[in-house]
Design a protein around this motif. Structure first.
Motif: not given
Length: 186
Positions: A114-115, A94, A153, A149-150, A65
């Motif tokens: 990208s996460k 991310g 997070r 998702e972003h 990460d």
């Protein structure tokens, strides 16, 4: 395609991999998925733990990460390449932008994803032949899902504080509340 990846992993002599991510649920899911694909995974949550694990036994692969509580995953990539120059590492983040992608490649990462990244995409990136891009993902996440998702997070990182999350995402608090109340898009 999954059979070809599984066959390639089966033919590797050294399947050791270090997974560095401070997001515990994501780290555990990805570690299980990579183990199911034949890797011997050492999962760590901090740069300090990663440096200790790399010094003790440098793995053949790394999935790091970018932003962590105790530093930057680039340190772990550099340490991995110092101990084992043939190691193949990729960066996950991310917070993707061109500057961090360039920094990742300069530190020795072979790819930048990208996460949240799919395990198949991670394996394809790790096993990609030099100077060849891996094939595009079979089932990429929709733009709505990546956005959701972003937001989730950032919401988690802000301690589930709606006002702080809205401020950091530069959106109206009520808009954010409506998004959070909905189910995840597919």
């Amino acid at each position: 395609m999954a059979d070809a990846v599984s066959e390639t992993i089966a033919n590797l002599a050294d399947k050791t991999l270090i997974l560095l991510d401070d997001d515990a649920p994501f780290r555990q899911r990805l570690a299980r998925a990579l183990e199911a694909r034949g890797f011997q995974v050492t999962a760590v949550e901090s740069v300090a733990e990663a440096l200790t694990a790399i010094a003790a036994s440098p793995p053949a692969f790394g999935v790091m990460d970018m932003r962590l509580e105790d530093g930057n995953g680039l340190k772990a990539v550099e340490a991995l390449h110092a101990k084992r120059p043939d190691a193949r590492a990729i960066m996950l983040t991310g917070y993707g932008n061109i500057a961090t992608a360039v920094a990742a490649v300069k530190s020795g990462a072979i790819d930048y994803l990208s996460k949240p990244a799919d395990a198949d995409d991670v394996v394809k990136a790790l096993l990609a032949i030099e100077d060849h891009s891996p094939a595009p993902p079979e089932n990429p996440m929709s733009a709505d899902r990546v956005r959701w998702e972003h937001i989730q997070r950032v919401y988690t990182l802000c301690g589930q504080n709606v006002s702080e999350t809205a401020r950091r995402l530069n959106m109206h608090r009520r808009t954010l509340q409506r998004i959070l109340a909905k189910r995840a898009p597919k």
